[in-house]
Scaffold this motif. Structure first.
Motif, PDB file in Angstrom:
ATOM      1  N   SER A   4       0.839  -1.195   0.000  1.00 22.08           N
ATOM      2  CA  SER A   4       0.000   0.000   0.000  1.00 22.08           C
ATOM      3  C   SER A   4       0.879   1.251   0.000  1.00 22.08           C
ATOM      4  O   SER A   4       2.091   1.191   0.191  1.00 22.08           O
ATOM      5  CB  SER A   4      -0.909  -0.005   1.228  1.00 22.08           C
ATOM      6  OG  SER A   4      -0.129  -0.042   2.413  1.00 22.08           O
ATOM      7  N   LYS A   5       0.257   2.417  -0.190  1.00 27.01           N
ATOM      8  CA  LYS A   5       0.993   3.669  -0.367  1.00 27.01           C
ATOM      9  C   LYS A   5       1.862   4.001   0.835  1.00 27.01           C
ATOM     10  O   LYS A   5       3.054   4.313   0.693  1.00 27.01           O
ATOM     11  CB  LYS A   5       0.014   4.807  -0.652  1.00 27.01           C
ATOM     12  CG  LYS A   5       0.682   6.121  -0.963  1.00 27.01           C
ATOM     13  CD  LYS A   5      -0.342   7.187  -1.325  1.00 27.01           C
ATOM     14  CE  LYS A   5       0.342   8.531  -1.623  1.00 27.01           C
ATOM     15  NZ  LYS A   5      -0.641   9.572  -1.982  1.00 27.01           N
TER      16      LYS A   5
ATOM     17  N   CYS B  70       9.176  -7.804  -9.511  1.00 25.79           N
ATOM     18  CA  CYS B  70       8.952  -7.238  -8.184  1.00 25.79           C
ATOM     19  C   CYS B  70       9.981  -6.147  -7.934  1.00 25.79           C
ATOM     20  O   CYS B  70      10.701  -6.146  -6.926  1.00 25.79           O
ATOM     21  CB  CYS B  70       8.987  -8.306  -7.102  1.00 25.79           C
ATOM     22  SG  CYS B  70       7.827  -9.671  -7.349  1.00 25.79           S
ATOM     23  N   CYS B  71      10.032  -5.185  -8.852  1.00 26.21           N
ATOM     24  CA  CYS B  71      11.079  -4.158  -8.848  1.00 26.21           C
ATOM     25  C   CYS B  71      10.905  -3.150  -7.736  1.00 26.21           C
ATOM     26  O   CYS B  71      11.820  -2.364  -7.452  1.00 26.21           O
ATOM     27  CB  CYS B  71      11.116  -3.440 -10.188  1.00 26.21           C
ATOM     28  SG  CYS B  71       9.640  -2.421 -10.533  1.00 26.21           S
ATOM     29  N   GLY B  72       9.731  -3.100  -7.106  1.00 28.90           N
ATOM     30  CA  GLY B  72       9.518  -2.183  -6.004  1.00 28.90           C
ATOM     31  C   GLY B  72       9.662  -0.731  -6.399  1.00 28.90           C
ATOM     32  O   GLY B  72       9.158  -0.290  -7.438  1.00 28.90           O
ATOM     33  N   THR B  73      10.408   0.017  -5.603  1.00 25.96           N
ATOM     34  CA  THR B  73      10.531   1.461  -5.804  1.00 25.96           C
ATOM     35  C   THR B  73      11.656   1.835  -6.764  1.00 25.96           C
ATOM     36  O   THR B  73      11.986   3.010  -6.896  1.00 25.96           O
ATOM     37  CB  THR B  73      10.740   2.166  -4.456  1.00 25.96           C
ATOM     38  OG1 THR B  73      11.962   1.702  -3.863  1.00 25.96           O
ATOM     39  CG2 THR B  73       9.579   1.893  -3.517  1.00 25.96           C
ATOM     40  N   GLY B  74      12.262   0.843  -7.399  1.00 24.16           N
ATOM     41  CA  GLY B  74      13.241   1.125  -8.440  1.00 24.16           C
ATOM     42  C   GLY B  74      14.661   1.277  -7.969  1.00 24.16           C
ATOM     43  O   GLY B  74      15.488   1.856  -8.691  1.00 24.16           O
TER      44      GLY B  74
ATOM     45  N   VAL C 268       8.861  -4.622 -13.302  1.00 24.98           N
ATOM     46  CA  VAL C 268       7.560  -5.269 -13.142  1.00 24.98           C
ATOM     47  C   VAL C 268       7.202  -5.340 -11.667  1.00 24.98           C
ATOM     48  O   VAL C 268       8.010  -5.800 -10.844  1.00 24.98           O
ATOM     49  CB  VAL C 268       7.577  -6.693 -13.739  1.00 24.98           C
ATOM     50  CG1 VAL C 268       6.212  -7.363 -13.564  1.00 24.98           C
ATOM     51  CG2 VAL C 268       7.983  -6.663 -15.214  1.00 24.98           C
ATOM     52  N   ASP C 269       6.014  -4.892 -11.306  1.00 21.89           N
ATOM     53  CA  ASP C 269       5.552  -5.008  -9.921  1.00 21.89           C
ATOM     54  C   ASP C 269       4.031  -4.961  -9.908  1.00 21.89           C
ATOM     55  O   ASP C 269       3.421  -4.292 -10.749  1.00 21.89           O
ATOM     56  CB  ASP C 269       6.118  -3.879  -9.057  1.00 21.89           C
ATOM     57  CG  ASP C 269       6.186  -4.260  -7.580  1.00 21.89           C
ATOM     58  OD1 ASP C 269       7.296  -4.473  -7.070  1.00 21.89           O
ATOM     59  OD2 ASP C 269       5.115  -4.364  -6.949  1.00 21.89           O
ATOM     60  N   GLY C 270       3.441  -5.661  -8.948  1.00 21.67           N
ATOM     61  CA  GLY C 270       1.987  -5.652  -8.825  1.00 21.67           C
ATOM     62  C   GLY C 270       1.450  -4.506  -8.003  1.00 21.67           C
ATOM     63  O   GLY C 270       0.241  -4.293  -7.961  1.00 21.67           O
ATOM     64  N   SER C 271       2.333  -3.745  -7.350  1.00 27.90           N
ATOM     65  CA  SER C 271       1.909  -2.665  -6.462  1.00 27.90           C
ATOM     66  C   SER C 271       2.013  -1.325  -7.177  1.00 27.90           C
ATOM     67  O   SER C 271       3.117  -0.865  -7.502  1.00 27.90           O
ATOM     68  CB  SER C 271       2.771  -2.634  -5.201  1.00 27.90           C
ATOM     69  OG  SER C 271       2.596  -1.423  -4.493  1.00 27.90           O
TER      70      SER C 271
ATOM     71  N   ASP D 137       4.698   3.822  -8.421  1.00 23.48           N
ATOM     72  CA  ASP D 137       4.619   5.288  -8.435  1.00 23.48           C
ATOM     73  C   ASP D 137       5.916   5.901  -7.922  1.00 23.48           C
ATOM     74  O   ASP D 137       6.403   6.905  -8.458  1.00 23.48           O
ATOM     75  CB  ASP D 137       3.438   5.772  -7.592  1.00 23.48           C
ATOM     76  CG  ASP D 137       2.100   5.609  -8.302  1.00 23.48           C
ATOM     77  OD1 ASP D 137       2.098   5.368  -9.530  1.00 23.48           O
ATOM     78  OD2 ASP D 137       1.058   5.721  -7.621  1.00 23.48           O
ATOM     79  N   LEU D 138       6.496   5.295  -6.878  1.00 25.52           N
ATOM     80  CA  LEU D 138       7.775   5.792  -6.367  1.00 25.52           C
ATOM     81  C   LEU D 138       8.899   5.538  -7.368  1.00 25.52           C
ATOM     82  O   LEU D 138       9.802   6.370  -7.531  1.00 25.52           O
ATOM     83  CB  LEU D 138       8.095   5.146  -5.021  1.00 25.52           C
ATOM     84  CG  LEU D 138       7.175   5.561  -3.868  1.00 25.52           C
ATOM     85  CD1 LEU D 138       7.504   4.764  -2.610  1.00 25.52           C
ATOM     86  CD2 LEU D 138       7.276   7.055  -3.577  1.00 25.52           C
ATOM     87  N   ALA D 139       8.848   4.385  -8.053  1.00 19.62           N
ATOM     88  CA  ALA D 139       9.848   4.101  -9.089  1.00 19.62           C
ATOM     89  C   ALA D 139       9.720   5.092 -10.241  1.00 19.62           C
ATOM     90  O   ALA D 139      10.730   5.557 -10.790  1.00 19.62           O
ATOM     91  CB  ALA D 139       9.678   2.674  -9.594  1.00 19.62           C
TER      92      ALA D 139
END
Length: 255
Positions: free
Chosen positions: A6-7, A46-50, A66-69, A74-76
């Motif tokens: 979540s955010k 699952c790259c997350g925040t980059g 690639v990420d499901g969140s 958005d942070l990436a």
């Protein structure tokens, strides 16, 4: 996966849980550059925040993240806006089990136990099949999975209390079922940037036999590698203060 971040948790994660990724990613990118034969195309699953993406991009790679969140992506997107604009990075919101790339790549990676969130060996097989479909022949897949030693701290209440975050973690890990749940709650940020952190995580442990069998089923051949020592340590709880490895790093190649 039911663990899409979540955010509020994504923002807390980005400032609190990226130490190992920052340490390991340069070594990983150097390894893949050596074996890629000059083909610097990759996907970070699952790259997350980059965070890892930055090391690939600095090395001249063209990358899919690639990420499901959406919150993590958005942070990436903010972190790498210029590279998205020039085409160096393409972000794809998709589940790790079912993602598809616009073009095949020479390498795939997935870091920091992200795949431990998959709830069964069948789900792990689905993910590996998607990785195999994304790779060019001879392409490599490098990923890590947490050992049960990492998850034992879930049985304790822990507190993060910093000028920017006050967050409580409490949960349970069952070594018999190899499954656990962690509840993370509190607040992160300051002033108008304060966000509520409210996330429940679930993870599963996969033993090496299950992993290698799932790789083989996807047409991915396990390979030896030189990662070890500090590469296998995590930053959380008692794991960081013992010599017990917290994770296993795997390397495989598409036939």
């Amino acid at each position: 996966m039911a663990n899409y971040y979540s955010k509020g948790f994504a923002a807390f994660f980005d400032t609190s849980y990226t130490g190992w990724v920052n340490r390991f990613s340069p070594k990983l990118v150097a390894h893949l550059a050596e074996v890629s034969g000059g083909d610097r195309t990759a996907a970070d699953i699952c790259c997350g925040t980059g965070v890892t993406a930055g090391y690939f991009l600095d090395g001249g790679w063209t990358l899919y993240g690639v990420d499901g969140s959406k919150a993590m992506l958005d942070l990436a997107r903010t972190r790498h806006a210029a590279r998205i604009e020039d085409g160096g990075l393409t972000v794809i919101e998709s589940d790790a089990r079912t993602f598809e790339l616009p073009a095949p790549v020479s390498a795939c990676v997935s870091l920091d136990g992200a795949l431990n969130h998959l709830p069964s060996t069948d789900d792990l097989r689905q993910c590996f099949a998607s990785v195999a479909a994304a790779l060019k022949p001879g392409g490599e897949f490098v990923f890590d999975l947490y050992e049960q030693s990492h998850f034992l701290h879930w049985n304790h209440v822990t507190l993060t209390d910093t000028p920017e975050s006050i967050v409580v973690k409490r949960g349970v890990w069952d070594t018999e079922t190899r499954h656990g749940m962690l509840r993370v709650s509190g607040a992160h940020g300051a002033g108008k940037r304060v966000q509520r952190v409210d996330q429940t995580l679930t993870s599963w442990y996969f033993d090496p036999t299950e992993v290698t069998e799932a790789l083989a089923a996807a047409g991915l051949e396990p390979l030896p590698h030189g990662f070890g020592g500090a590469d296998l340590k995590c930053d959380s709880g008692s794991c960081s203060r013992t010599e017990i490895p917290c994770r296993t790093v795997y390397r495989a190649r598409k036939s």
